[in-house]
Design an enzyme around this catalytic site. Structure first.
Site, PDB file in Angstrom:
ATOM      1  N   ARG A  53       0.853  -1.185   0.000  1.00 53.16           N
ATOM      2  CA  ARG A  53       0.000   0.000   0.000  1.00 53.16           C
ATOM      3  C   ARG A  53       0.889   1.236   0.000  1.00 53.16           C
ATOM      4  NH1 ARG A  53      -4.985  -0.721  -1.838  1.00 53.16           N
ATOM      5  NH2 ARG A  53      -6.134  -2.334  -0.729  1.00 53.16           N
ATOM      6  N   GLU A  81     -13.311  -8.953  -8.416  1.00 51.43           N
ATOM      7  CA  GLU A  81     -12.151  -8.690  -7.553  1.00 51.43           C
ATOM      8  C   GLU A  81     -11.568  -9.970  -6.966  1.00 51.43           C
ATOM      9  OE1 GLU A  81     -10.388  -5.999  -7.058  1.00 51.43           O
ATOM     10  OE2 GLU A  81     -11.661  -4.627  -8.192  1.00 51.43           O
ATOM     11  N   PRO A 103     -16.818   7.795   8.514  1.00 50.79           N
ATOM     12  CA  PRO A 103     -17.944   8.699   8.291  1.00 50.79           C
ATOM     13  C   PRO A 103     -17.710  10.145   8.719  1.00 50.79           C
ATOM     14  CG  PRO A 103     -18.402   7.238  10.136  1.00 50.79           C
ATOM     15  CD  PRO A 103     -17.119   6.773   9.512  1.00 50.79           C
ATOM     16  N   GLU A 108     -18.215   6.772   1.973  1.00 53.07           N
ATOM     17  CA  GLU A 108     -17.894   5.437   1.458  1.00 53.07           C
ATOM     18  C   GLU A 108     -18.644   4.347   2.210  1.00 53.07           C
ATOM     19  OE1 GLU A 108     -14.013   3.127  -0.057  1.00 53.07           O
ATOM     20  OE2 GLU A 108     -13.859   3.866   1.992  1.00 53.07           O
ATOM     21  N   GLU A 128      -2.251  -4.178 -12.989  1.00 53.05           N
ATOM     22  CA  GLU A 128      -0.803  -3.992 -13.097  1.00 53.05           C
ATOM     23  C   GLU A 128      -0.217  -3.202 -11.938  1.00 53.05           C
ATOM     24  OE1 GLU A 128       0.248  -2.316 -16.864  1.00 53.05           O
ATOM     25  OE2 GLU A 128      -0.693  -3.940 -17.987  1.00 53.05           O
ATOM     26  N   GLU A 130      -1.045  -3.366  -8.765  1.00 56.53           N
ATOM     27  CA  GLU A 130      -1.215  -4.007  -7.464  1.00 56.53           C
ATOM     28  C   GLU A 130      -0.122  -5.051  -7.253  1.00 56.53           C
ATOM     29  OE1 GLU A 130      -5.943  -3.669  -6.554  1.00 56.53           O
ATOM     30  OE2 GLU A 130      -5.301  -5.431  -7.665  1.00 56.53           O
TER      31      GLU A 130
END
Length: 165
Positions: A53, A81, A103, A108, A128, A130
């Site tokens: 990440r 996914e 929130p 989201e 590509e 990830e």
């Protein structure tokens, strides 16, 4: 409402809101779109991913997840996914509710699923950008990793809790 940023996946807006107590304030709201998270399970085992990440500059353990495309149903996103990130397809998706990620500043919503009746997927097309390693481990070990801090990803911790038997 003023759009501050409009990207491919998300937008950021500045909005004046009226609060239930009668006051109003200016606030930033991020609109990232919907997403799904799946916990693939096979008997007493589950599959997590170890993914790099960039925002953290490190790898973390997490459940496979992804953003819904325009017009895509959550179940369709889950199927797509799962194949992209794990090379597996679920025969059964069990809904485990939704969560609101943060929130305080975003709308989201993540749709949570337990994925069962797993089989290999031949149509694997990873993104590509990830960097992912698929890890199979006992569900009890994944729960222990959440308790002891090796899993820090909130969506994964929530999903492990929601899938407890």
């Amino acid at each position: 409402m003023t759009t501050i940023y409009q990207g491919k996946r998300l937008s950021v807006e500045l909005r004046r809101v009226d609060l239930p107590n009668g006051t109003s304030k200016e606030t930033i709201i991020i609109h990232p779109g919907g997403a799904v998270v799946m916990l693939p399970r096979d008997g007493d085992d589950c599959y997590l991913i170890r993914q790099y990440r960039p925002a953290l500059g490190d790898y973390i353990y997490e459940a496979p997840a992804g953003t819904m495309e325009d017009g895509e149903l959550p179940e369709e996103t889950a199927d797509r996914e799962m194949v992209e990130e794990t090379r597996l397809r679920a025969g059964t998706l069990i809904p485990r509710g939704i969560i609101n990620t943060t929130p305080g500043y975003t709308d989201e919503v993540l749709h949570l699923y337990e994925a069962r009746d797993l089989r290999p997927a031949d149509d694997h097309h990873p993104d590509e950008d990830e960097v992912i390693e698929v890890i199979r481990l006992p569900i009890a070990e994944a729960e222990e990793m959440a308790r002891d801090g090796r899993i820090t990803d909130a969506k994964t911790i929530c999903l492990l809790f929601r899938c407890r038997e």
